[in-house]
Structure formats: C-alpha cells, structure tokens
Scaffold this motif. Structure first.
Motif, short mmCIF file in Angstrom:
data_model
loop_
_atom_site.label_atom_id
_atom_site.label_comp_id
_atom_site.label_asym_id
_atom_site.label_seq_id
_atom_site.Cartn_x
_atom_site.Cartn_y
_atom_site.Cartn_z
N GLY A 9 0.57 -1.12 -0.03
CA GLY A 9 -0.16 -0.13 -0.06
C GLY A 9 0.77 1.05 0.12
O GLY A 9 2.20 1.34 -0.21
N ASP A 10 0.13 2.20 0.29
CA ASP A 10 0.43 3.85 0.19
C ASP A 10 1.58 3.79 1.79
O ASP A 10 0.41 3.18 2.72
CB ASP A 10 -0.81 4.66 0.01
N PRO A 11 2.51 4.73 1.33
CA PRO A 11 3.06 5.17 2.77
C PRO A 11 2.30 5.79 4.23
O PRO A 11 1.25 6.70 3.37
CB PRO A 11 4.09 5.88 2.55
N VAL A 12 2.16 5.37 4.92
CA VAL A 12 1.50 6.37 6.08
C VAL A 12 1.94 7.21 6.95
O VAL A 12 3.09 6.81 7.35
CB VAL A 12 0.88 5.09 6.83
N ARG A 56 5.62 4.93 7.55
CA ARG A 56 5.03 3.24 7.38
C ARG A 56 4.04 2.73 6.51
O ARG A 56 3.42 3.58 6.18
CB ARG A 56 5.22 2.82 8.57
N HIS A 57 4.12 1.58 6.20
CA HIS A 57 3.01 0.66 5.57
C HIS A 57 2.30 -0.58 6.06
O HIS A 57 3.24 -1.40 7.19
CB HIS A 57 3.81 -0.16 4.23
N PHE A 58 1.42 -0.59 6.02
CA PHE A 58 0.40 -1.83 6.56
C PHE A 58 0.18 -2.25 5.49
O PHE A 58 -0.68 -2.40 4.66
CB PHE A 58 -0.45 -1.01 7.53
N THR A 108 10.43 3.48 5.96
CA THR A 108 9.30 2.09 5.66
C THR A 108 8.79 1.65 7.02
O THR A 108 7.76 0.28 7.63
CB THR A 108 10.66 0.86 4.88
N GLY A 109 9.64 2.29 8.49
CA GLY A 109 8.87 1.51 9.46
C GLY A 109 9.94 0.81 9.86
O GLY A 109 10.23 -0.23 8.90
#
Length: 340
Positions: free
Chosen positions: A17-20, A45-47, A295-296
């Motif tokens: 997904g998109d970066p949060v 980050r990405h989830f 990226t987290g």
C-alpha cells in the motif's frame, strides 16, 4: 566453484500500500503526532491492512512472493534454476503450513528443499547465512533467500490508546510491514556482489528478553495479555553497544580496516534509534544506508531494503558492512558485501 565464494545476484522488495504518515497514524490511534516524530523519528510506514476498516489486504506470503518474483526477474537466472528457498520471519501467516511453502507454491517452484527460520530482526541474516552455507558446500549453485514480516497483525486498532503508556504505545508506531528477497549464486551473476562474511550468534544466555510476541491458541486466546511487549529502555541501552561489538568483530574476521568501508548498513530500529546507533558506530568515512524512517520497522524485510538502496550506489571494488540485532533474546548478526 573453486574458492567457495558466494555471490548476491539481485534483490527484490515489496511494501504494501501507500506510506502512512505520522498525522494519519496519530489520528487513527488517538496519539500525539509530535511525540511520534520526536520519540520515534520515523516519518512513514506501510501496513498490510487498512487502518480504517481493519481489512487485511496482503498476507506475508503475498509480500514475500512479490519480493521473490522481483529478485528472480533482476537476477539473470531462470526460476527453474532455483534449488532451495529459505525464509526468515517472526510473523508467519500460520504455524502450519509454513509460510515459505505457500510462497514457493505461488512462485511455481517444486521439488526443492525449503526452510523457514522463526526469528526477529536477525532472521533475514540467518536466512542469508544458511543460503550462503548451502551454496558454499558445493551441493547447490543457486538459491533464494527471503525475509519479511507483517507486524500489524498484532496491533488491536479497536483499542483506546489515548491513555496508553509510552512503553505500550511505541509498538503501534514503531513497526510496519514488508518483505525482501535475494538470489544467491556460486558464480558472479546479475549485480555481481560477493557475500564476504556473515555473522549470526546467540548472545542471550541468562538475559531477559527485550521483546516478546505471544502466540494464542484456543485455550488461552482470551487471556488478558498483550500480543506484543517490548522493553524499549533495555533496547535503547543494549543495542548500540552490541552494534559496535558486531562492527569490530566483522572487521576483524575480514581483516578490513574501518577506513576501507565505503558503506555502512546500521540496525534499523527507528529513525531516532538508528541515528543514535550510527553515531556510536563512528565510521565517518562510510556512507550510511538506512530506510527505516520511510519504511517503518518491518523486521526481516529491512536488510533487503537496505541492500536494494546500496546496490543503486555501489561501484566495483567498494565494500559494505551491515549490522543487525535481534532484541527478543539478543542475537548478534551482520554481513559484509563487496562488488567485484
């Protein structure tokens, strides 16, 4: 193969997904955006699941298969040439079947040995170590090593975190999801990067774990326990010290001077912690390769994400050294690369 040298031919990565960003994460969690930015130092980050609906959109197998496909495509080898697959993860989709076998099935690979290593942030290095050993033995010529984690599965988004202690809230803002993979060969292919050394050592004898991830079965799934707990203070104190030890141990094994390093891949805990560790490693002549602030902390994906960035910069003859630490039970890990 005459010198038992093992080469990294390619790397592939996958982020869901998109970066949060911190503003969106703070809104969902009811947390303070400034606290996230200052205390954690990670910007995005990405989830693998939707933060609003909770819907799981990617499994670990999905991400690992995507990363592996990209690595094979970039390697210059055929999928049929892959002779083994190793996966390092702390967050498998299921206990059985092993996630690695679902990944191999999606890739269309059959009749090869598969290995799944249950490990935290050292798992990707453990996978690299095993893959390197298998090829150096002379029994295999080409293999695929993968690392990935979907940490968001352990976070309860329905929980009221407005009054949560920082030691609890940190787990919601520190981690992300992702996967990475690399193709290893017994002769230079693709990127033509020699894997010069790999360090993988348990050092947790008698030491209290710095991180615990629970597994809940039918008999105990309603116990009042957090799925993930972390001694962030212990990690802040111990990881920088261990990182320095790993750096000099690897340099000693390689007979390299610190000044010879062109690139340094430090542990990727968080934006803030990585800055602190890099300062203590104190290798000013080496260019830092980090990604965690964007990226987290997506666990076993991180070394591959770092290598991907490294390969964009690395020239022939240049040397790189990576340091990784697993704080769950204190594992030292790292590796050294040199482009031929």
């Amino acid at each position: 193969m005459t010198d038992n040298q093992v080469y990294l031919a390619s790397v592939g990565t996958a982020l869901p997904g998109d970066p949060v960003g911190n503003a969106e994460l703070a809104r969902v969690l009811g947390a303070n955006e400034e606290w996230i930015e200052v205390f954690i130092g990670t910007r995005t980050r990405h989830f693998a699941r939707d933060l609003t609906t909770g819907e799981v959109r990617w499994s670990l197998a999905d991400l690992c298969a995507q990363a592996a496909e990209r690595a094979v495509e970039e390697s210059g080898v055929d999928l049929a040439d892959i002779e083994f697959v190793v996966l390092g993860t702390a967050t498998p989709d299921t206990l059985m079947p092993a996630t690695v076998n679902n990944v191999v099935d999606r890739l269309g690979i059959d009749q090869v040995p598969t290995f799944q290593l249950q490990s935290g942030c050292a798992g990707a290095v453990q996978a690299l170590s095993l893959g390197r050993t298998l090829i150096a033995s002379g029994e295999y010529r080409t293999g695929l090593v993968i690392g990935g984690d979907v940490c968001s599965k352990h976070l309860d988004l329905n929980r009221d975190l407005s009054k949560a202690a920082p030691s609890d809230l940190v787990n919601y803002v520190l981690f992300g999801d992702g996967a990475g993979a690399a193709v290893l060969t017994d002769e230079p292919r693709g990127e033509q990067v020699a894997v010069k050394q790999v360090l993988n050592r348990f050092t947790g004898l008698g030491r209290k774990p710095g991180q615990v991830i629970e597994w809940f079965g039918l008999a105990d799934r309603f116990d009042d326990r957090q799925a993930l707990t972390e001694d962030y203070k212990a990690i802040e104190e111990q990881v920088p010290v261990m990182a320095v030890e790993i750096l000099w141990e690897l340099l000693g094994e390689l007979d390299w001077d610190a000044e010879e390093l062109d690139y340094l891949l430090p542990p990727q805990l968080s934006g803030r912690m990585t800055r602190k560790i890099t300062e203590q490693l104190d290798v000013p002549t080496a260019t830092e390769i980090s990604c965690v602030a964007e990226t987290g902390n997506n666990g076993n994906a991180l070394p591959f994400l770092q290598i991907e960035r490294l390969l964009e910069k690395m020239s022939a003859g240049q040397k790189a050294l990576a340091v990784a630490i697993e704080s769950s039970k204190w594992i030292k890990a790292g590796f050294a690369l040199e482009r031929i």
